[in-house]
Design a protein around this motif. Structure first.
Motif, PDB file in Angstrom:
ATOM      1  N   THR A 112       0.829  -1.195   0.000  1.00 25.82           N
ATOM      2  CA  THR A 112       0.000   0.000   0.000  1.00 25.82           C
ATOM      3  C   THR A 112       0.864   1.245   0.000  1.00 25.82           C
ATOM      4  N   GLY A 113       0.660   2.092  -0.993  1.00 28.00           N
ATOM      5  CA  GLY A 113       1.431   3.328  -1.078  1.00 28.00           C
ATOM      6  C   GLY A 113       1.095   4.095  -2.343  1.00 28.00           C
ATOM      7  N   ASN A 140      -3.328   4.456   4.243  1.00 24.01           N
ATOM      8  CA  ASN A 140      -2.828   3.083   4.055  1.00 24.01           C
ATOM      9  C   ASN A 140      -3.766   2.095   4.713  1.00 24.01           C
ATOM     10  N   ALA A 141      -4.170   2.411   5.931  1.00 24.59           N
ATOM     11  CA  ALA A 141      -5.019   1.494   6.710  1.00 24.59           C
ATOM     12  C   ALA A 141      -6.429   1.411   6.151  1.00 24.59           C
ATOM     13  N   THR A 142      -7.049   2.559   5.890  1.00 28.09           N
ATOM     14  CA  THR A 142      -8.456   2.555   5.464  1.00 28.09           C
ATOM     15  C   THR A 142      -8.626   2.055   4.037  1.00 28.09           C
ATOM     16  N   ARG A 143      -7.753   2.455   3.150  1.00 27.70           N
ATOM     17  CA  ARG A 143      -7.899   2.040   1.742  1.00 27.70           C
ATOM     18  C   ARG A 143      -7.589   0.559   1.567  1.00 27.70           C
ATOM     19  N   THR A 144      -6.622   0.042   2.303  1.00 23.70           N
ATOM     20  CA  THR A 144      -6.323  -1.391   2.222  1.00 23.70           C
ATOM     21  C   THR A 144      -7.440  -2.206   2.851  1.00 23.70           C
ATOM     22  N   TYR A 145      -8.047  -1.674   3.902  1.00 25.97           N
ATOM     23  CA  TYR A 145      -9.192  -2.331   4.543  1.00 25.97           C
ATOM     24  C   TYR A 145     -10.307  -2.557   3.528  1.00 25.97           C
ATOM     25  N   GLU A 146     -10.501  -1.596   2.622  1.00 28.45           N
ATOM     26  CA  GLU A 146     -11.560  -1.702   1.618  1.00 28.45           C
ATOM     27  C   GLU A 146     -11.250  -2.749   0.553  1.00 28.45           C
TER      28      GLU A 146
END
Length: 265
Positions: A129-130, A172-178
Motif C-alpha cells: 500500500t502506497g 494506508n489502513a483505510t484504503r487497504t481495509y476496503e
C-alpha cells in the motif's frame, strides 16, 4: 476532509521542520541588522548557530526515535499469516519510472524483508500500500515502484494486491481495509520502519483491522552514537523523529490512532 488533512499536514511540515527554523532565525537576524538592531540580531544569529551545533554534534533524532523503535519486538513470532502488508516508503517510484528499474531508498528494508517474509510464507497474500506523498504531483505512486520490483523478482501476480491511492498512514489502513475481504480474519503481518510502527499499528487498529503482527524493520536508533560532527545525517534523523512524533500527536487527537503511542489492537 481527508484531502484537507493531507494538504494541511504538508504545509505545516514545511514550517515545522528544524532547518526551516534555522533559516527563519537567520532571516530574522538579517532583518534586525537592516533595522540597526544589532543586539537583537546578535542574539538571533547566536540562536541559529546554537541549533546548528546542537544538531550537528548531538544525536537528538536518534534519542527521540529510540522509544518508538523499541515499542515492538524486532523478531516477532509469526505463524501461518493470512497476509503480509508492506507499507510504502522504501521505493523510489519516480526514479524507477525514469529508469525502468527497481529503485529503492534508505527504507528499502520494508520491501526487502517484506518479500523475504512472502517467500517464507508462500500461502500468504502479499499486499503493498502506497500512493504519492507529493502535494503537487500524484501521477506516480509508490505502488508503481513496488510493482516494478515485484515483476523483476517474478513474484506471481496472483499473490500481489496493490493499493496505489494512499497518501499517508491513515489512508494506508483505510484504503487497504476496503480491498481485502475481511480485515478481522488474520493474522496480518504489518511491515514498516521501526520508528513508524506505533503510528502504523494504531492507524490499522482504528481502521478496523484485527490480529496484527508488527514486523518492524529499518532501524535507525538501535545503536546511538556519541558526540561527533555529522550535521546532514543528524538533521535527517531529527526530521524523521520530529515528524513521527508530531504525526502521533495529531493522529491521536483526531482519532486516527487509539492512543498516543499505540501498542496493539
Amino acid at each position: 476532509m481527508a484531502t484537507l488533512f493531507f494538504v494541511a499536514s504538508k504545509l505545516f511540515w514545511l514550517v515545522a521542520r528544524p532547518e526551516s527554523w534555522i533559516v527563519l532565525l537567520l532571516v530574522l537576524g538579517i532583518w534586525s541588522l537592516h533595522r540597526d538592531r544589532v543586539a537583537a540580531a546578535g542574539k538571533v544569529i547566536v540562536s541559529a548557530l546554537f541549533l546548528v551545533l546542537l544538531i550537528g554534534l548531538v544525536p537528538v533524532g536518534q534519542l527521540l526515535m529510540r522509544p518508538l523503535e523499541m515499542r515492538f519486538p524486532a523478531v516477532p513470532d509469526i505463524s501461518a499469516p493470512t497476509g503480509i502488508i508492506i507499507l510504502g516508503g522504501g521505493e523510489d517510484a519516480r526514479m524507477s519510472a525514469a529508469t525502468g528499474l527497481p529503485e529503492l531508498n534508505a527504507a528499502a528494508e520494508r520491501l526487502v524483508l517484506g518479500l523475504a517474509l512472502a517467500q517464507a510464507f508462500p500461502d500468504a497474500q502479499l499486499i503493498f500500500t502506497g500512493g504519492s506523498g507529493s502535494l503537487v504531483d500524484q501521477r506516480i505512486s509508490g505502488a508503481d515502484g513496488a510493482q516494478t520490483l515485484f515483476a523483476r523478482l517474478k513474484v506471481a501476480d496472483s499473490r500481489i494486491m496493490l493499493e496505489p491511492e494512499a497518501r499517508n498512514t491513515a489512508e494506508n489502513a483505510t484504503r487497504t481495509y476496503e480491498l481485502v475481504e475481511d480485515a478481522t480474519r488474520g493474522p496480518w503481518v504489518l511491515v514498516t520502519s521501526a520508528f513508524h510502527m506505533p503510528r502504523s499499528v494504531g492507524s490499522f487498529c482504528a481502521a478496523g483491522w484485527r490480529d496484527m503482527i508488527p514486523y518492524p524493520v529499518d532501524y535507525r536508533a538501535a545503536d546511538i552514537g556519541g558526540l561527533s560532527w555529522s550535521f546532514a545525517e543528524n538533521l535527517d534523523l531529527l526530521n524523521i523523529a520530529i515528524k513521527e512524533w508530531i504525526g502521533l500527536v495529531v493522529y491521536s487527537l483526531t482519532g486516527r490512532t487509539p492512543a498516543l503511542v499505540p501498542r496493539s489492537c
